[in-house]
Design a protein around this motif. Structure first.
Motif, PDB file in Angstrom:
ATOM      1  N   VAL A 318      30.494 -10.101   6.780  1.00  0.00           N
ATOM      2  CA  VAL A 318      31.268  -9.535   5.669  1.00  0.00           C
ATOM      3  C   VAL A 318      32.398  -8.627   6.138  1.00  0.00           C
ATOM      4  CG1 VAL A 318      29.398  -9.685   4.014  1.00  0.00           C
ATOM      5  CG2 VAL A 318      29.603  -7.641   5.425  1.00  0.00           C
ATOM      6  N   GLY A 319      32.286  -8.113   7.387  1.00  0.00           N
ATOM      7  CA  GLY A 319      33.329  -7.229   7.896  1.00  0.00           C
ATOM      8  C   GLY A 319      33.507  -6.011   7.000  1.00  0.00           C
ATOM      9  N   ASP A 320      34.766  -5.692   6.700  1.00  0.00           N
ATOM     10  CA  ASP A 320      35.072  -4.512   5.877  1.00  0.00           C
ATOM     11  C   ASP A 320      34.831  -4.751   4.387  1.00  0.00           C
ATOM     12  OD1 ASP A 320      35.818  -3.198   8.180  1.00  0.00           O
ATOM     13  OD2 ASP A 320      37.927  -3.795   8.014  1.00  0.00           O
ATOM     14  N   LEU A 321      34.440  -5.973   4.018  1.00  0.00           N
ATOM     15  CA  LEU A 321      34.248  -6.278   2.600  1.00  0.00           C
ATOM     16  C   LEU A 321      32.929  -5.731   2.057  1.00  0.00           C
ATOM     17  CD1 LEU A 321      35.496  -9.989   2.567  1.00  0.00           C
ATOM     18  CD2 LEU A 321      36.683  -7.986   1.666  1.00  0.00           C
ATOM     19  N   ILE A 322      32.121  -5.161   2.926  1.00  0.00           N
ATOM     20  CA  ILE A 322      30.835  -4.645   2.461  1.00  0.00           C
ATOM     21  C   ILE A 322      31.002  -3.608   1.354  1.00  0.00           C
ATOM     22  CG2 ILE A 322      30.750  -2.906   4.302  1.00  0.00           C
ATOM     23  CD1 ILE A 322      27.698  -3.230   4.260  1.00  0.00           C
ATOM     24  N   GLU A 323      32.063  -2.804   1.447  1.00  0.00           N
ATOM     25  CA  GLU A 323      32.285  -1.770   0.432  1.00  0.00           C
ATOM     26  C   GLU A 323      32.600  -2.396  -0.928  1.00  0.00           C
ATOM     27  OE1 GLU A 323      35.379   0.414   2.319  1.00  0.00           O
ATOM     28  OE2 GLU A 323      34.108   0.862   4.066  1.00  0.00           O
ATOM     29  N   GLU A 324      33.426  -3.452  -0.926  1.00  0.00           N
ATOM     30  CA  GLU A 324      33.746  -4.145  -2.184  1.00  0.00           C
ATOM     31  C   GLU A 324      32.496  -4.784  -2.783  1.00  0.00           C
ATOM     32  OE1 GLU A 324      37.313  -6.655  -2.628  1.00  0.00           O
ATOM     33  OE2 GLU A 324      37.787  -6.073  -0.562  1.00  0.00           O
ATOM     34  N   ILE A 325      31.724  -5.435  -1.943  1.00  0.00           N
ATOM     35  CA  ILE A 325      30.532  -6.140  -2.428  1.00  0.00           C
ATOM     36  C   ILE A 325      29.571  -5.165  -3.099  1.00  0.00           C
ATOM     37  CG2 ILE A 325      28.491  -7.435  -1.703  1.00  0.00           C
ATOM     38  CD1 ILE A 325      30.238  -8.663   0.523  1.00  0.00           C
ATOM     39  N   ILE A 326      29.318  -4.033  -2.452  1.00  0.00           N
ATOM     40  CA  ILE A 326      28.409  -3.035  -3.022  1.00  0.00           C
ATOM     41  C   ILE A 326      29.002  -2.451  -4.299  1.00  0.00           C
ATOM     42  CG2 ILE A 326      27.374  -0.759  -2.639  1.00  0.00           C
ATOM     43  CD1 ILE A 326      27.054  -1.546   0.299  1.00  0.00           C
ATOM     44  N   TYR A 327      30.287  -2.183  -4.284  1.00  0.00           N
ATOM     45  CA  TYR A 327      30.940  -1.601  -5.465  1.00  0.00           C
ATOM     46  C   TYR A 327      30.850  -2.523  -6.679  1.00  0.00           C
ATOM     47  CZ  TYR A 327      34.564   0.435  -8.422  1.00  0.00           C
ATOM     48  OH  TYR A 327      35.246   0.984  -9.477  1.00  0.00           O
ATOM     49  N   TYR A 328      31.027  -3.829  -6.455  1.00  0.00           N
ATOM     50  CA  TYR A 328      31.027  -4.783  -7.569  1.00  0.00           C
ATOM     51  C   TYR A 328      29.614  -5.125  -8.065  1.00  0.00           C
ATOM     52  CZ  TYR A 328      35.963  -5.707  -6.551  1.00  0.00           C
ATOM     53  OH  TYR A 328      37.325  -5.586  -6.362  1.00  0.00           O
ATOM     54  N   LEU A 329      28.626  -5.119  -7.170  1.00  0.00           N
ATOM     55  CA  LEU A 329      27.303  -5.645  -7.528  1.00  0.00           C
ATOM     56  C   LEU A 329      26.245  -4.581  -7.803  1.00  0.00           C
ATOM     57  CD1 LEU A 329      26.987  -8.635  -5.023  1.00  0.00           C
ATOM     58  CD2 LEU A 329      27.570  -8.725  -7.449  1.00  0.00           C
ATOM     59  N   CYS A 330      26.454  -3.359  -7.329  1.00  0.00           N
ATOM     60  CA  CYS A 330      25.404  -2.341  -7.436  1.00  0.00           C
ATOM     61  C   CYS A 330      25.795  -1.245  -8.414  1.00  0.00           C
ATOM     62  CB  CYS A 330      25.127  -1.731  -6.058  1.00  0.00           C
ATOM     63  SG  CYS A 330      24.578  -2.945  -4.829  1.00  0.00           S
ATOM     64  N   ASN A 331      24.839  -0.822  -9.221  1.00  0.00           N
ATOM     65  CA  ASN A 331      25.069   0.247 -10.184  1.00  0.00           C
ATOM     66  C   ASN A 331      23.783   1.016 -10.443  1.00  0.00           C
ATOM     67  OD1 ASN A 331      23.583  -1.388 -12.046  1.00  0.00           O
ATOM     68  ND2 ASN A 331      25.452  -2.533 -12.501  1.00  0.00           N
ATOM     69  N   GLU A 332      23.744   1.755 -11.540  1.00  0.00           N
ATOM     70  CA  GLU A 332      22.606   2.653 -11.798  1.00  0.00           C
ATOM     71  C   GLU A 332      21.279   1.934 -12.003  1.00  0.00           C
ATOM     72  OE1 GLU A 332      24.544   1.583 -15.687  1.00  0.00           O
ATOM     73  OE2 GLU A 332      25.252   2.332 -13.731  1.00  0.00           O
ATOM     74  N   SER A 333      21.301   0.615 -12.212  1.00  0.00           N
ATOM     75  CA  SER A 333      20.044  -0.127 -12.399  1.00  0.00           C
ATOM     76  C   SER A 333      19.342  -0.411 -11.070  1.00  0.00           C
ATOM     77  CB  SER A 333      20.312  -1.456 -13.124  1.00  0.00           C
ATOM     78  OG  SER A 333      21.085  -2.314 -12.306  1.00  0.00           O
ATOM     79  N   LEU A 334      20.067  -0.279  -9.945  1.00  0.00           N
ATOM     80  CA  LEU A 334      19.516  -0.655  -8.643  1.00  0.00           C
ATOM     81  C   LEU A 334      18.407   0.308  -8.205  1.00  0.00           C
ATOM     82  CD1 LEU A 334      20.116  -2.851  -6.464  1.00  0.00           C
ATOM     83  CD2 LEU A 334      21.262  -1.045  -5.172  1.00  0.00           C
ATOM     84  N   LEU A 335      17.278  -0.287  -7.771  1.00  0.00           N
ATOM     85  CA  LEU A 335      16.135   0.490  -7.303  1.00  0.00           C
ATOM     86  C   LEU A 335      15.860   0.280  -5.820  1.00  0.00           C
ATOM     87  CD1 LEU A 335      13.664  -0.163 -10.274  1.00  0.00           C
ATOM     88  CD2 LEU A 335      15.204   1.785  -9.965  1.00  0.00           C
ATOM     89  N   LYS A 336      16.204  -0.905  -5.320  1.00  0.00           N
ATOM     90  CA  LYS A 336      15.843  -1.252  -3.944  1.00  0.00           C
ATOM     91  C   LYS A 336      17.051  -1.877  -3.245  1.00  0.00           C
ATOM     92  CE  LYS A 336      12.189  -3.648  -1.363  1.00  0.00           C
ATOM     93  NZ  LYS A 336      10.903  -4.365  -1.466  1.00  0.00           N
ATOM     94  N   LEU A 337      17.436  -1.318  -2.090  1.00  0.00           N
ATOM     95  CA  LEU A 337      18.625  -1.780  -1.371  1.00  0.00           C
ATOM     96  C   LEU A 337      18.295  -1.984   0.101  1.00  0.00           C
ATOM     97  CD1 LEU A 337      21.695  -2.327  -1.272  1.00  0.00           C
ATOM     98  CD2 LEU A 337      22.015   0.128  -0.875  1.00  0.00           C
ATOM     99  N   THR A 338      18.733  -3.147   0.640  1.00  0.00           N
ATOM    100  CA  THR A 338      18.535  -3.477   2.051  1.00  0.00           C
ATOM    101  C   THR A 338      19.867  -3.921   2.644  1.00  0.00           C
ATOM    102  OG1 THR A 338      16.257  -4.187   1.633  1.00  0.00           O
ATOM    103  CG2 THR A 338      17.270  -4.907   3.685  1.00  0.00           C
ATOM    104  N   LEU A 339      20.309  -3.220   3.692  1.00  0.00           N
ATOM    105  CA  LEU A 339      21.577  -3.528   4.352  1.00  0.00           C
ATOM    106  C   LEU A 339      21.363  -3.613   5.853  1.00  0.00           C
ATOM    107  CD1 LEU A 339      23.906  -0.941   2.506  1.00  0.00           C
ATOM    108  CD2 LEU A 339      23.651  -3.380   1.961  1.00  0.00           C
ATOM    109  N   SER A 340      21.921  -4.642   6.480  1.00  0.00           N
ATOM    110  CA  SER A 340      21.820  -4.760   7.932  1.00  0.00           C
ATOM    111  C   SER A 340      22.955  -4.027   8.635  1.00  0.00           C
ATOM    112  CB  SER A 340      21.825  -6.235   8.352  1.00  0.00           C
ATOM    113  OG  SER A 340      23.027  -6.855   7.946  1.00  0.00           O
TER     114      SER A 340
END
Length: 506
Positions: A318-340
Motif C-alpha cells: 500500500v505504500g503511503d496510501l495506508i493513511e487514505e485507506i484507514i481514513y476512508y474505511l475506519c470510524n467510530e464503529s471500529l472495535l478491532k484493528l490489525t495493521l502490519s
C-alpha cells in the motif's frame, strides 16, 4: 449413573466444546454419554488422516451402515466388506464433508487391503460414490462441504443426482469451500464437480459462508463461482486469487450488499479489479486485506459509509496510501484493528477517528516507525488488548521503554519479539497499566530468573496479573526459576504457554 440434570440440548452444546480426544473418553462413561457424544464425533469424520488404522476403521464403520443392495454394488472389491450391523446410524450424523479427505481415507483403506498396496482410481471412485449415496440416503444434518485439490489424481464427485435423490440433499447447505479446482487439467476428471457447481445456485438457497481459492481467472469455474455469489444469501466470503492473467474482472460482490457481513480478500491485485464495490457493502462488519496489492485508486473508497467493527490490513503493498485507506474505511464503529505496518499519521487518524477501538495488533517497520507513534496508541482510552511486533532495524530497547512510559489503559499485552533484560526492568518499573494478561518473549542470552523476579515486583505493585504466557527458548525451567514460578502462582497468577493465551490476541 443417572442422566445429567441439564437439558439434553444444553449438554450437547457443552460437549461440542471438547476436542475429539476428550469426546472419545466420554464414550465410555455410560450409555447416556455415548448416545450424546456419537453424533458430535460423527459431525465431521473426514479429517486429514494420521494413521492407516484410522482410515481403515472409519471406512469399515461406514460400510457397516450399508444395506444389502449397497454392499452388492461394491462387489467385486478388494476391500473387506463389513456386514456387521452398526450400533448407531453413524453416517446420518455427518454434518460436514471434506471431499479430498474422504477420498484419501478410501485410498488408504483400499491400499491396506491389497497385498501389493496398489489401488485403481476406478475402485476408489466406486467406493467414494457409494459412501456419498449412503450418507445422503437418510441424512438430514448435512450443512458444510469442501472440495480441495491437493492431490495429483483428483477423484471426481459422484453424479449430481446423488445429492438430490433424497430429501433434503444439499438444499440445507450452509458453507461451501472450493480449493484450486482450476488446477485440474482434465475435463473428464472434473465433470461431475463442474456439474455440482452449476447446480448449487439452483438447488441451494441457504449458503451463508463461501471460501474460494482461485488460481486462474480464465478458469471455467469462475463464472460458476459468480453465479453462487449472486444467488446465495452470503454473510461471509473468503477469496484467495493468485491469477497470472493480467485481465480486469468483476467479482460482482455488490449483489451481496444486503447480506454480506464479513469479507476477507487474500492476494488480490486491485489493478485487475476495482475497489469500487466495497462502499456498496453497507452491512459489512469485518473487512480484511491479506497480501493484496494494486491499491492505486483509493479515491473510490471516499464515498464509503461502512461501519466496520473489524479491519485488517496485513502485509499488503500500500505504500503511503495506508493513511487514505484507514481514513476512508475506519470510524467510530471500529472495535478491532490489525495493521502490519503504520506511519505516525496513520495511527493519529486511528486515534482521532476510532475512539472505541479495544483491540490493536500492529507490526513496526524501520522505514516508517517513529517513537511518536507510541503516544497515539497509548492514548486510546478504551484499548484493552495490544499486540506489538517488530521487524529488524528498530531500536527495540527504546520501543519497550517508550511503552513503559506511556501505557495506561491496557489489560492484555503481547510483546511479540525478544526483550532484553534492562529494557524489561525499565518497563516493569515504569508501566502504569494494570496488566491482567501478558505474553512475554524472553531474550535467548538472558537468565529467565531475572525476568521472573521483575514480574514478581510488578505484581507486588499492581496486584493485577491473572495469567502470563512465557515464550522461552532452549531447555526447560531451572530449579531456581521454578521456585519463582511457584511464588507467582501463590500470588494468584496462572503460568501458561503463549498458545493458551492466543485466543485473546488473535
Amino acid at each position: 449413573m443417572s442422566s445429567p440434570i441439564l437439558p439434553a440440548e444444553c449438554f450437547r452444546k457443552i460437549l461440542n466444546l471438547l476436542d475429539n480426544s476428550a469426546l472419545y473418553n466420554c464414550l465410555f462413561l455410560n450409555r447416556y454419554y455415548c448416545r450424546v457424544v456419537i453424533p458430535i464425533i460423527w459431525q465431521n469424520p473426514f479429517v486429514k488422516q494420521i494413521a492407516t488404522f484410522t482410515s481403515c476403521s472409519l471406512i469399515n464403520t461406514i460400510l457397516s451402515c450399508f444395506d444389502e443392495d449397497e454392499i452388492l454394488s461394491l462387489i467385486p472389491s478388494s476391500i473387506n466388506l463389513n456386514t456387521q450391523p452398526p450400533l448407531f446410524a453413524y453416517v446420518e450424523f455427518v454434518k460436514k464433508i471434506n471431499h479430498d479427505c474422504l477420498v484419501e481415507h478410501v485410498r488408504t483403506s483400499i491400499e491396506s487391503s491389497n497385498e501389493n498396496g496398489n489401488y485403481l482410481d476406478c475402485e476408489v471412485q466406486k467406493l467414494v460414490n457409494a459412501i456419498y449415496n449412503r450418507i445422503f440416503r437418510k441424512n438430514t444434518a448435512f450443512q458444510e462441504f469442501e472440495a480441495n485439490v491437493t492431490q495429483k489424481n483428483y477423484i471426481d464427485l459422484p453424479k449430481f443426482s446423488v445429492f438430490t435423490n433424497y430429501e433434503p440433499g444439499i438444499r440445507r447447505l450452509r458453507s461451501l469451500t472450493i480449493f484450486n479446482l482450476d488446477l485440474i487439467s482434465s475435463d473428464r476428471k472434473r465433470q461431475n464437480t463442474s456439474k455440482f457447481l452449476d447446480m448449487v445456485p439452483k438447488s441451494c438457497d441457504s449458503i451463508v459462508n463461501l471460501e474460494l481459492w482461485i488460481k486462474s481467472i480464465k478458469s471455467i469455474f469462475v463464472k460458476k463461482y459468480l453465479d453462487i455469489i449472486k444467488s446465495q444469501p452470503l454473510k461471509r466470503i473468503f477469496l484467495y486469487i493468485d491469477s497470472p492473467e493480467r485481465i480486469t474482472y468483476n467479482l460482482e460482490l455488490e449483489f451481496r450488499s444486503e447480506t454480506l457481513k464479513e469479507l476477507i480478500l487474500d492476494s488480490v491485485d486491485f489493478k485487475q479489479i476495482s475497489l469500487s464495490f466495497i462502499p456498496k457493502l453497507k452491512h459489512l462488519e469485518r473487512l480484511e486485506f491479506l497480501y493484496c496489492k494494486g491499491f492505486n485508486n483509493c479515491v473510490v473508497l471516499s464515498n464509503s459509509k461502512l461501519y466496520l467493527k473489524k479491519f485488517k490490513l496485513w502485509y499488503c503493498e500500500v505504500g503511503d496510501l495506508i493513511e487514505e485507506i484507514i481514513y476512508y474505511l475506519c470510524n467510530e464503529s471500529l472495535l478491532k484493528l490489525t495493521l502490519s505496518n503504520a506511519t505516525t499519521k496513520a495511527v493519529q487518524i486511528v486515534k482521532e477517528s476510532c475512539p472505541n477501538i479495544n483491540y490493536f495488533c500492529i507490526r513496526f517497520y524501520a522505514r516508517t516507525f517513529s517513537d511518536s507513534i507510541i503516544p497515539f496508541i497509548c492514548d486510546l482510552s478504551l484499548l484493552n488488548v495490544l499486540n506489538i511486533g517488530s521487524n529488524f532495524g528498530i531500536d527495540m530497547a527504546s520501543l519497550v521503554k517508550n511503552f513503559g512510559n506511556y501505557l495506561i489503559y491496557i489489560e492484555c499485552l503481547f510483546f511479540d519479539f525478544n526483550i532484553d533484560l534492562q529494557s524489561f526492568i525499565y518497563f516493569t518499573n515504569n508501566c502504569k497499566a494494570n496488566l491482567k494478561y501478558w505474553i512475554l518473549t524472553l531474550e535467548n542470552n538472558s537468565s529467565s530468573k531475572e525476568y521472573l523476579l521483575q514480574v514478581c515486583k510488578f505484581q507486588n505493585i499492581h496486584n493485577s496479573l491473572k495469567t502470563i504466557g512465557i515464550k522461552k527458548y532452549g531447555d526447560g525451567w531451572m530449579k531456581e526459576e521454578l521456585e519463582i514460578i511457584d511464588i507467582l502462582k501463590n500470588q494468584g497468577i496462572n503460568i501458561v504457554t503463549p498458545d493458551e493465551l492466543n485466543y485473546l490476541f488473535c
